[in-house]
Design a protein around this motif. Structure first.
Motif, PDB file in Angstrom:
ATOM      1  N   MET A 132      -8.223 -10.528  -3.094  1.00 53.90           N
ATOM      2  CA  MET A 132      -8.218  -9.078  -2.903  1.00 53.90           C
ATOM      3  C   MET A 132      -6.813  -8.578  -2.576  1.00 53.90           C
ATOM      4  O   MET A 132      -6.386  -7.537  -3.054  1.00 53.90           O
ATOM      5  N   MET A 133      -6.093  -9.342  -1.750  1.00 52.27           N
ATOM      6  CA  MET A 133      -4.713  -8.962  -1.420  1.00 52.27           C
ATOM      7  C   MET A 133      -3.852  -8.944  -2.676  1.00 52.27           C
ATOM      8  O   MET A 133      -2.997  -8.068  -2.847  1.00 52.27           O
ATOM      9  N   LYS A 140      -0.720   1.368  -0.203  1.00 51.59           N
ATOM     10  CA  LYS A 140      -0.283   1.767   1.137  1.00 51.59           C
ATOM     11  C   LYS A 140      -1.443   2.316   1.961  1.00 51.59           C
ATOM     12  O   LYS A 140      -2.454   2.751   1.434  1.00 51.59           O
ATOM     13  N   MET A 141      -1.253   2.305   3.279  1.00 52.41           N
ATOM     14  CA  MET A 141      -2.217   2.925   4.180  1.00 52.41           C
ATOM     15  C   MET A 141      -2.243   4.430   3.937  1.00 52.41           C
ATOM     16  O   MET A 141      -1.309   4.993   3.364  1.00 52.41           O
ATOM     17  N   THR A 142      -3.280   5.093   4.417  1.00 49.55           N
ATOM     18  CA  THR A 142      -3.452   6.510   4.137  1.00 49.55           C
ATOM     19  C   THR A 142      -2.399   7.385   4.809  1.00 49.55           C
ATOM     20  O   THR A 142      -1.758   8.199   4.158  1.00 49.55           O
ATOM     21  N   ILE A 143      -2.196   7.226   6.100  1.00 45.07           N
ATOM     22  CA  ILE A 143      -1.281   8.101   6.836  1.00 45.07           C
ATOM     23  C   ILE A 143       0.056   7.417   7.102  1.00 45.07           C
ATOM     24  O   ILE A 143       1.113   8.000   6.910  1.00 45.07           O
ATOM     25  N   VAL A 144      -0.005   6.165   7.518  1.00 44.36           N
ATOM     26  CA  VAL A 144       1.214   5.422   7.845  1.00 44.36           C
ATOM     27  C   VAL A 144       1.714   4.737   6.575  1.00 44.36           C
ATOM     28  O   VAL A 144       0.933   4.159   5.824  1.00 44.36           O
ATOM     29  N   ASP A 145       2.993   4.809   6.340  1.00 48.24           N
ATOM     30  CA  ASP A 145       3.568   4.249   5.117  1.00 48.24           C
ATOM     31  C   ASP A 145       3.832   2.745   5.281  1.00 48.24           C
ATOM     32  O   ASP A 145       4.977   2.295   5.286  1.00 48.24           O
ATOM     33  N   MET A 148      -1.206  -2.030   2.935  1.00 44.67           N
ATOM     34  CA  MET A 148      -2.545  -2.420   3.391  1.00 44.67           C
ATOM     35  C   MET A 148      -2.680  -3.929   3.491  1.00 44.67           C
ATOM     36  O   MET A 148      -3.516  -4.436   4.232  1.00 44.67           O
ATOM     37  N   ASN A 149      -1.856  -4.640   2.756  1.00 40.46           N
ATOM     38  CA  ASN A 149      -1.926  -6.094   2.797  1.00 40.46           C
ATOM     39  C   ASN A 149      -1.591  -6.654   4.178  1.00 40.46           C
ATOM     40  O   ASN A 149      -1.934  -7.792   4.473  1.00 40.46           O
TER      41      ASN A 149
END
Length: 191
Positions: A132-133, A140-145, A148-149
């Motif tokens: 999955m990674m 990227k995360m939604t708010i923080v840049d 997600m990995n």
């Protein structure tokens, strides 16, 4: 008719002077597994993030938007690193009711089957998280840049630690000649 145990046979807490006397066991950090330190670090980071969120929202009346997302990922990290401790102690949810009534010739193979299936599941989960990674790439995360990995790497490390601990539990059960399901109440004492 069975005889009741003597109530005074346990450790004496109330002294002859009428005062409460309790002695805590010695705290030993040398037996704390590595996963516990990581889980503790994630837990403290989570607590500080939630406190900061509370402070900015209710004291400053200007809520920090990033705290909600980061708190969620820190909670995930705490759970997956802490779950390895549960595997090491072999105290995850299990149904041992039927094992009390099964003959040994049946309970022993079933206990080992549970150990093998748990280990196989955790190894497969580690591998699937890796896949999955790989598919997420640079998502990227939604708010923080941040990637997600980072979150999934902690999840994969938690699954890998659980896999290793599960192998350790399996080896211990093979050496002992019985598993915890066969004899509930026994502890995983060898580190």
């Amino acid at each position: 008719m069975s005889q009741l145990p003597d109530i005074d046979s346990g450790p004496k807490v109330m002294g002859d002077d009428g005062q409460f006397h309790a002695v805590d066991e010695e705290v030993r950090f040398d037996q704390t597994p590595l996963e516990a330190w990581f889980a503790l670090a994630f837990f403290w980071a989570l607590g500080l993030t939630v406190f900061y969120q509370f402070f900015t929202r209710y004291v400053l009346n200007d809520s920090a938007a990033w705290t909600e997302e980061i708190a969620r990922y820190l909670l995930i990290s705490t759970v997956f690193t802490g779950a390895a401790i549960g595997v090491a102690k072999n105290n995850h949810i299990q149904v041992d009711f039927f094992y009390r009534f099964m003959p040994r010739w049946l309970s022993r193979p079933l206990g080992l089957l549970v150990d093998f299936l748990r280990t196989g599941f955790l190894v497969a989960a580690t591998f699937l998280t890796w896949q999955m990674m790989d598919k997420l790439g640079s998502y990227k995360m939604t708010i923080v840049d941040l990637p997600m990995n980072m979150v999934y790497a902690v999840v994969m490390a938690g699954f890998a630690a659980m896999s290793l601990r599960s192998l350790w539990v399996l080896r211990l059960h093979l050496q002992r000649g019985y598993c915890v399901l066969e004899r509930p109440g026994t502890e995983m004492s060898e580190r």
